[in-house]
Design an enzyme around this catalytic site. Structure first.
Site, PDB file in Angstrom:
ATOM      1  N   GLU A   1      -6.412 -10.689  -1.074  1.00 25.42           N
ATOM      2  CA  GLU A   1      -7.342 -10.387   0.112  1.00 25.42           C
ATOM      3  C   GLU A   1      -8.660 -10.449  -0.227  1.00 25.42           C
ATOM      4  OE1 GLU A   1      -5.755  -6.981   2.351  1.00 25.42           O
ATOM      5  OE2 GLU A   1      -3.519  -7.569   2.000  1.00 25.42           O
TER       6      GLU A   1
ATOM      7  N   GLU B   1       0.905  -1.171  -0.119  1.00 25.91           N
ATOM      8  CA  GLU B   1      -0.024  -0.147   0.123  1.00 25.91           C
ATOM      9  C   GLU B   1       0.883   1.151  -0.022  1.00 25.91           C
ATOM     10  OE1 GLU B   1      -2.893  -0.382   3.289  1.00 25.91           O
ATOM     11  OE2 GLU B   1      -3.710  -2.275   2.498  1.00 25.91           O
TER      12      GLU B   1
END
Length: 369
Positions: A258, A153
């Site tokens: 995810e 991220e």
């Protein structure tokens, strides 16, 4: 008579071979074993095998695992001169015992840092931290953890670099350094850049530019992890497919790392998984506190089916599909972005039973050759 008996034996053998070559599959990992890994994220309790029923489901349905939280830096490196590998060791041992593909999550991430890490303001100190942190962890599990989320991220929604403590102290070079350090610690491990919303055009362009820069500077990037925290109607299958094709064109693998699908209202049009976003709750924002209506179950099943159909279309480019949690009760979406809501984002319900979503995924691969 002897000729007839031999003929009957031959026919019986052919029928047996034909019947045994096609068999009905009953688990996700078996259904997709020739396509890509089917993974799940394990909580601390699951790593410690505290619930026999949950453990049985994990072993039955999945052949790849990621640690949901315990390998993040605040847990593995709580103090400058102290590492804690107690649960990480159990996690790796669990995967090895059950012959699963083991994925490490995550080495460099701006969130869930130990407090002392957030105070690093000097570039020399940050370089020393990164070298020690990455080298120590990756070397410890060399040859055992098969792939890593090296950087997690690092991008804003517009594709620019997030102003993290790493960017602030080292600039863009920290991205290259992280991948070089990980490769040096375990040259055979597959190294991934992992992020959410990188199937959206602007952020996807940023991720592609980031990966190209790292590779051009000598960093090894084996794959990209698209998190897949999605919704019933978005992102579109077209954007997901474009992402698979464009990332694959870089010469890297694509993983969906995810995966979960929220079924709850989202008036703020939030996308992705920024764990720092939180909002006040209300009854309107928690419409299914006890059970999910059949009509929504049907929508969720159809959404999963369409996504997995696309995955199968591009199975030659996809290395792994990992659900973010084993079953609904475990899901982080019960508390994000509003605490206390009841969400239903996974193929298994709170009682560990198959949902229509599970059946829709399995139905795509009802028989295997």
């Amino acid at each position: 008579m002897k000729f007839i008996n031999l003929y009957l034996l031959a026919v019986t053998t052919i029928l047996f071979v034909n019947c045994s070559s096609k068999q009905e599959v009953t688990t996700l990992k078996d259904a997709y074993k020739n396509d890509f890994y089917i993974g799940t994220a394990l909580s601390a309790d699951q790593i410690e095998e505290k619930n026999i029923k949950v453990d049985s489901l994990i072993q039955k349905e999945f052949n790849a695992i990621t640690a949901e939280n315990i390998m993040k830096s605040m847990f593995t490196h709580p103090q400058k001169d102290k590492y804690d590998f107690a649960l990480s060791d159990k996690f790796v041992a669990y995967g090895e015992k059950n012959k699963m593909f083991i994925h490490g999550h995550t080495l460099i991430w701006h969130s869930q840092l130990a407090p002392w890490m957030e105070k690093i303001a000097d570039s020399t100190e940050m370089k020393a931290f990164m070298k020690d942190h990455i080298t120590t962890i990756v070397s410890k599990y060399k040859g055992r953890i098969k792939s890593w989320d090296v950087v997690n991220e690092a991008l804003n929604e517009d594709g620019t670099l997030r102003k993290s403590v790493f960017l602030n102290t080292l600039g863009e070079q920290y991205l290259v350094d992280a991948f070089k350090l990980a490769e040096k610690a375990d040259p055979k491990a597959e190294l991934y850049y992992n992020d959410y919303n990188i199937e959206e055009p602007a952020k996807r362009a940023g991720a592609i530019a980031l990966i190209k820069k790292i590779k051009e500077a000598g960093g090894k990037v084996d794959g990209v992890g698209i998190q897949g925290h999605w919704r019933l109607q978005s992102p579109s299958l077209e954007e997901i497919e474009k992402s698979i094709l464009e990332y694959s064109a870089l010469g890297i693998k694509v993983a969906f790392t995810e995966l979960d699908i929220t079924v709850l209202p989202n008036p703020w049009d939030l996308k992705g998984a920024d764990v720092n976003q939180n909002f006040e709750g209300s009854a309107k924002m928690n419409p299914y506190p006890k059970t999910l209506p059949d009509s929504v179950q049907t929508q969720l099943a159809a959404r999963y089916a369409s996504i997995f159909k696309l995955f199968l279309k591009h199975k030659d480019k996809i290395s792994r599909v990992t659900f973010w949690g084993v079953y609904d009760k475990q899901s982080w979406l019960n508390d994000w972005p509003i605490k206390g809501r009841t969400n239903y984002p996974l193929p298994f319900d709170v009682n560990l039973e198959h949902k229509p979503a599970y059946d829709s995924i399995l139905k795509l691969k009802k028989t295997v050759e």
